[in-house]
Design an enzyme around this catalytic site. Structure first.
Site, PDB file in Angstrom:
ATOM      1  N   SER A  92       2.661   2.740   4.404  1.00 54.01           N
ATOM      2  CA  SER A  92       3.012   3.965   3.655  1.00 54.01           C
ATOM      3  C   SER A  92       4.514   3.911   3.456  1.00 54.01           C
ATOM      4  CB  SER A  92       2.320   5.066   4.253  1.00 54.01           C
ATOM      5  OG  SER A  92       0.955   5.130   4.261  1.00 54.01           O
ATOM      6  N   ASN A 127      -8.175  -1.606  -1.850  1.00 54.18           N
ATOM      7  CA  ASN A 127      -8.877  -1.384  -0.579  1.00 54.18           C
ATOM      8  C   ASN A 127     -10.231  -0.869  -0.626  1.00 54.18           C
ATOM      9  OD1 ASN A 127      -6.577   0.620  -1.685  1.00 54.18           O
ATOM     10  ND2 ASN A 127      -7.709   1.970  -0.026  1.00 54.18           N
ATOM     11  N   SER A 154       1.431  -4.536   5.913  1.00 51.09           N
ATOM     12  CA  SER A 154       1.456  -3.558   7.049  1.00 51.09           C
ATOM     13  C   SER A 154       0.680  -4.251   8.081  1.00 51.09           C
ATOM     14  CB  SER A 154       0.281  -2.479   6.914  1.00 51.09           C
ATOM     15  OG  SER A 154       0.115  -1.517   8.076  1.00 51.09           O
ATOM     16  N   ALA A 155       1.179  -4.216   9.487  1.00 51.13           N
ATOM     17  CA  ALA A 155       0.778  -5.045  10.402  1.00 51.13           C
ATOM     18  C   ALA A 155      -0.672  -4.758  10.789  1.00 51.13           C
ATOM     19  CB  ALA A 155       1.785  -5.130  11.828  1.00 51.13           C
ATOM     20  N   HIS A 156      -1.001  -3.647  10.995  1.00 49.58           N
ATOM     21  CA  HIS A 156      -2.461  -3.352  11.591  1.00 49.58           C
ATOM     22  C   HIS A 156      -3.454  -3.602  10.514  1.00 49.58           C
ATOM     23  CE1 HIS A 156      -3.683   0.455   9.535  1.00 49.58           C
ATOM     24  NE2 HIS A 156      -2.457   0.715   9.045  1.00 49.58           N
ATOM     25  N   THR A 169      16.466   2.840  15.566  1.00 44.26           N
ATOM     26  CA  THR A 169      16.480   1.637  16.734  1.00 44.26           C
ATOM     27  C   THR A 169      15.201   0.953  16.354  1.00 44.26           C
ATOM     28  OG1 THR A 169      17.528   2.906  18.048  1.00 44.26           O
ATOM     29  CG2 THR A 169      16.491   0.928  18.992  1.00 44.26           C
ATOM     30  N   CYS A 211      -8.856   7.905   3.854  1.00 41.79           N
ATOM     31  CA  CYS A 211      -8.369   9.290   3.891  1.00 41.79           C
ATOM     32  C   CYS A 211      -9.030  10.313   3.146  1.00 41.79           C
ATOM     33  CB  CYS A 211      -6.834   8.876   3.035  1.00 41.79           C
ATOM     34  SG  CYS A 211      -6.496   7.374   3.263  1.00 41.79           S
TER      35      CYS A 211
HETATM   36  C1  LIG Z   1      -3.591   0.900   4.714  1.00 37.05           C
HETATM   37  C2  LIG Z   1      -2.843   0.839   3.549  1.00 37.05           C
HETATM   38  C3  LIG Z   1      -1.631   1.167   3.355  1.00 37.05           C
HETATM   39  C4  LIG Z   1      -0.930   2.113   4.435  1.00 37.05           C
HETATM   40  O1  LIG Z   1      -0.458   1.242   5.222  1.00 37.05           O
HETATM   41  P1  LIG Z   1      -0.406   2.090   6.749  1.00 37.05           P
HETATM   42  O2  LIG Z   1       0.429   0.924   7.746  1.00 37.05           O
HETATM   43  O3  LIG Z   1      -1.728   2.645   7.368  1.00 37.05           O
HETATM   44  O4  LIG Z   1       0.753   3.229   6.618  1.00 37.05           O
HETATM   45  C5  LIG Z   1      -0.986   1.416   2.119  1.00 37.05           C
HETATM   46  N1  LIG Z   1      -1.717   0.661   1.063  1.00 37.05           N
HETATM   47  C6  LIG Z   1      -2.839  -0.092   1.215  1.00 37.05           C
HETATM   48  C7  LIG Z   1      -3.687  -0.861  -0.035  1.00 37.05           C
HETATM   49  C8  LIG Z   1      -3.516   0.045   2.300  1.00 37.05           C
HETATM   50  O5  LIG Z   1      -4.770  -0.532   2.520  1.00 37.05           O
END
Ligand SMILES: *Cc1c(COP(=O)(O)O)cnc(C)c1O
Length: 391
Positions: free
Chosen positions: A74, A153, A201-203, A239, A328
């Site tokens: 985000s 997504n 995004s890593a997660h 940091t 969300c």
């Molecule tokens: C999950 C997601 C995000 C947000 O990433 P975060 O690391 O959770 O802030 C943005 N764009 C898409 C398409 C996502 O699936």
């Protein structure tokens, strides 16, 4: 107790892989240095951050110097969109995005609108695909930025990103891509595709939460949104989250291996098995999004005459983690704006379900989910006046 537990919500988040966790652990305690310090502790942390930057860059075909670490996807979306718009606001005030973007993109565009920018939102077709002709006709002499997601997504559709990039490149318009769902799951190269900025995004790829990356093509100038100590080439002060960044690097390494070892092809086979099982064994069940131009791990449906939430509760009771609409907005009664933008009716959109597979999903998991869903749908429909009275 259920027969099994099957997590099929990898579009929402993934578990940190063992190898990723192990790479991260030393950077919380033994190797705790501030990467900006000149002493040994600092130098070790700096080296680790630099190595992670190389790995993340390698995943998408960038140079390490083109990667900025952020506090997640985000934040990277906001940095790209606000940063580019503010840098170029004297050249023009028109910006373009699509109707199916993640809230991190859509809401950043709405904020730009409040700041006096003009926003055009491109529609999508019934498969959630943006038409290139719509992009071409939306572009004006004062257009400065286009943002289009790589893959959606909610419904998994992969956009014609390279074609859109070409159009923007030819006209000198900055082209940003939210690549959070695609990065690490599909092979691609930002340079070949002509992408100016790419969010990761890593997660979403077996790394830790709260760490993201923004690829910014060499030569592209944007304004920071976080000011301070000047870290990350002045674009993201603060940091560095050393352990998180190291985890992102390890996750990028893991993803690069998986992209080359046949894992993705197997994921596609399992995905297609789930799609075929659900659409052939459940009456009035439809795939949402594109059949082939879709994320390898993503299967999404609308099930007629039912509510996504009630199916989710029963799936959860059967040990299955799935989702309905986007994480969300779930809990709200409005159907997903993505499904509505595709022209799906309110009634059908209420019955949306998303299953997103992961690297540990097995064939038996798919069979289990398909069987359970079939039974759940039959049970719920037996109680449903909507189903009784369907046309
Ligand atoms: C999950 C997601 C995000 C947000 O990433 P975060 O690391 O959770 O802030 C943005 N764009 C898409 C398409 C996502 O699936």
């Amino acid at each position: 107790m259920t027969e099994r537990y099957v997590y099929m919500d990898h579009s929402a988040t993934t578990a940190v892989d063992r190898s990723v966790l192990e790479a991260m652990l030393p950077y919380f305690s033994e190797e705790f240095g501030n990467p900006n310090s000149l002493h040994m502790w600092g130098r070790k942390a700096r080296k680790a951050v630099n190595e992670a930057r190389e790995k993340v860059a390698a995943l998408v075909g960038a140079d390490a110097a083109e990667i900025i670490f952020t506090g997640g996807g985000s934040e990277a979306d906001n940095l790209a969109i606000k940063g580019a718009a503010f840098t170029r606001r004297d050249k023009g005030r028109h910006v373009i995005t699509t109707a199916i973007e993640h809230h991190a993109v859509i809401d950043a565009f709405h904020w730009l609108e409040d700041q006096g920018f003009e926003v055009t939102i491109l529609p999508v077709d019934e498969k959630a695909m943006v038409r290139i002709s719509d992009l071409e006709s939306a572009i004006r002499p004062d257009t400065i930025l286009v943002s289009m997601m790589f893959a959606n997504n909610e419904v998994g559709t992969v956009q014609p990103v390279a074609e859109a990039a070409k159009i923007c490149n030819e006209r000198g318009i900055l082209f940003h891509v939210d690549g959070v769902q695609a990065a690490g799951h599909m092979p691609f190269n930002v340079r070949d595709m002509g992408i100016d900025m790419l969010t990761m995004s890593a997660h979403k790829m077996y790394g830790p939460k709260g760490v993201g990356g923004l690829y910014i093509r060499n030569g592209v100038k944007i304004e920071p949104i976080v000011h301070g100590g000047g870290q990350e080439r002045g674009l993201r002060s603060g940091t560095e989250n050393t352990a998180g960044i190291v985890g992102f690097g390890a996750a990028a390494d893991l993803a690069l291996r998986r992209l080359g070892d046949g894992s993705i092809e197997e994921e596609v086979r399992l995905r297609d098995l789930l799609i075929d099982s659900v659409t052939s064994s459940i009456e009035d069940a439809y795939l949402t999004g594109h059949r082939t131009e879709r994320l390898p791990f993503h299967a999404s449906f609308c099930i007629g005459s039912l509510e996504g939430e009630s199916m989710l509760l029963r799936l959860d009771a059967a040990g299955i983690g799935a989702s309905s609409g986007s994480a969300c907005t779930s809990g709200s009664l409005e159907p997903s704006y993505v499904l509505l933008a595709m022209g799906i009716t309110h009634e059908l959109a209420h019955g949306s379900l998303r299953f997103s597979l992961g690297k540990d999903t097995a064939r038996e998991d798919i069979v289990y989910v398909a069987e359970k869903l079939k039974k759940i749908v039959a049970d719920l429909r037996a109680l449903s006046p909507l189903w009784e009275n369907r046309g």
